[in-house]
Design a protein around this motif. Structure first.
Motif, PDB file in Angstrom:
ATOM      1  N   THR A 191       0.830  -1.207   0.000  1.00  0.00           N
ATOM      2  CA  THR A 191       0.000   0.000   0.000  1.00  0.00           C
ATOM      3  C   THR A 191       0.856   1.245   0.000  1.00  0.00           C
ATOM      4  O   THR A 191       0.495   2.262  -0.604  1.00  0.00           O
ATOM      5  CB  THR A 191      -0.924   0.016   1.225  1.00  0.00           C
TER       6      THR A 191
ATOM      7  N   LYS B 202      -4.738   5.199   3.364  1.00  0.00           N
ATOM      8  CA  LYS B 202      -4.687   3.738   3.498  1.00  0.00           C
ATOM      9  C   LYS B 202      -3.303   3.292   3.957  1.00  0.00           C
ATOM     10  O   LYS B 202      -3.171   2.424   4.820  1.00  0.00           O
ATOM     11  CB  LYS B 202      -5.012   3.081   2.152  1.00  0.00           C
TER      12      LYS B 202
ATOM     13  N   PHE C 169     -10.952  -2.009   3.711  1.00  0.00           N
ATOM     14  CA  PHE C 169     -10.963  -0.696   3.073  1.00  0.00           C
ATOM     15  C   PHE C 169     -12.171  -0.485   2.177  1.00  0.00           C
ATOM     16  O   PHE C 169     -12.176   0.426   1.377  1.00  0.00           O
ATOM     17  CB  PHE C 169      -9.688  -0.509   2.241  1.00  0.00           C
TER      18      PHE C 169
ATOM     19  N   LEU D  28     -13.817   2.946   2.574  1.00  0.00           N
ATOM     20  CA  LEU D  28     -13.031   4.013   1.959  1.00  0.00           C
ATOM     21  C   LEU D  28     -13.175   3.987   0.441  1.00  0.00           C
ATOM     22  O   LEU D  28     -13.261   5.031  -0.202  1.00  0.00           O
ATOM     23  CB  LEU D  28     -11.558   3.859   2.331  1.00  0.00           C
ATOM     24  N   ASN D  29     -13.220   2.779  -0.146  1.00  0.00           N
ATOM     25  CA  ASN D  29     -13.354   2.691  -1.603  1.00  0.00           C
ATOM     26  C   ASN D  29     -14.709   3.202  -2.062  1.00  0.00           C
ATOM     27  O   ASN D  29     -14.803   3.860  -3.106  1.00  0.00           O
ATOM     28  CB  ASN D  29     -13.176   1.240  -2.053  1.00  0.00           C
TER      29      ASN D  29
ATOM     30  N   LYS E 275     -12.290   6.385   8.812  1.00  0.00           N
ATOM     31  CA  LYS E 275     -10.902   6.309   9.251  1.00  0.00           C
ATOM     32  C   LYS E 275     -10.823   6.364  10.767  1.00  0.00           C
ATOM     33  O   LYS E 275     -10.031   5.643  11.385  1.00  0.00           O
ATOM     34  CB  LYS E 275     -10.095   7.456   8.640  1.00  0.00           C
TER      35      LYS E 275
END
Lengths: 101, 151
Positions: free
Chosen positions: A46, A74, B4, B7-8, B140
């Motif tokens: 990442t 991320k 994630f 977030l995506n 987050k």
């Protein structure tokens, strides 16, 4: 006669259990090692992705500012996760080492 | 669902809203373009563009598997722009026979862009962009809190 054979078989069992203890400790350390290396591998991937996107933004090739920022967030999260995993692994190892024989 | 995925999803919404903002900017910039493209040898003014959104699956294998097995998927996913279409409302007409763009009856056709509507779209896009950024910040902070379990 039967009593002596039973006593001999009873003497043999603690050594077998001792081997099981050693193999379980080794497998435990190996699984922790694998967890740590997996975490580091993911974090590396990442972070390199975030680096590539930032480079593209600087060169003017990036399509979106939001994707670059999201990639950086991320990689930041993965870094904190890796730090946490490392702390737990080191603590567990120290706990195991502290066991009195 | 991966770690994630939230977030995506918000990231796809940010990209879609940015594209919508670009379309609104194009509409505002071309509000007076009387010669946009040539159709059948005649100049046609700029037509107002509209954006249509459609939800998108995450594309994971488990989503396709559940769809193939007949059970309904959760329907959770991001958003993507499916098409940019023209607004079919008629052009504005103004009587000006001295204009080189006037047609045979002396009317000049100008684009069907209403600046008030575009301003409202602009504000709506900006607010939904900010809403998606807030959702992403909440995601987050949730993840950071999860990392503090056991401390």
């Amino acid at each position: 006669m039967t009593i002596t054979t039973q006593a001999i078989s009873g003497l043999q069992s603690p050594s077998i259990q001792g081997n099981n203890n050693q193999s379980s400790v080794k497998s435990m350390t190996q699984s922790f090692q694998q967890a740590l290396s997996d975490a580091i591998g993911n974090m590396n991937q990442t972070e390199s992705n975030a680096n590539n996107q930032v480079n593209q933004l600087v060169n003017g090739n990036a399509s979106d500012l939001s994707t670059v920022t999201i990639a950086m967030e991320k990689s930041d999260l993965m870094l904190q996760l890796a730090v946490n995993v490392r702390d737990k692994v080191v603590n567990a190892y120290q706990e195991v080492m502290r066991m009195q024989i | 669902m991966g770690v994630f995925d939230g977030l995506n999803i918000s990231g796809s919404a940010l990209t879609a809203e940015r594209l919508r903002m670009d379309v609104v900017s194009s509409n505002i910039a071309n509000a007076d373009t009387t010669r946009a493209e040539k159709v059948n040898g005649q100049w046609v003014p700029y037509q107002r563009k509209l954006v249509s959104f459609t939800p998108v699956n995450n594309g994971s294998f488990s989503d396709y598997l559940t769809n193939a097995l007949g059970s309904s998927s959760e329907g959770l996913g991001g958003v993507q722009v499916s098409a940019i279409t023209n607004d079919p409302t008629p052009f504005k007409e103004a009587y000006d026979p001295t204009n080189p763009d006037a047609n045979s009856s002396g009317y000049v056709l100008s684009p069907n862009v209403d600046p008030l509507k575009e301003m409202v779209d602009l504000m709506g896009t900006q607010r939904s962009y900010e809403a998606n950024v807030t959702a992403m910040n909440a995601q987050k902070s949730i993840m950071l809190k999860a990392l503090q379990i056991g401390k």
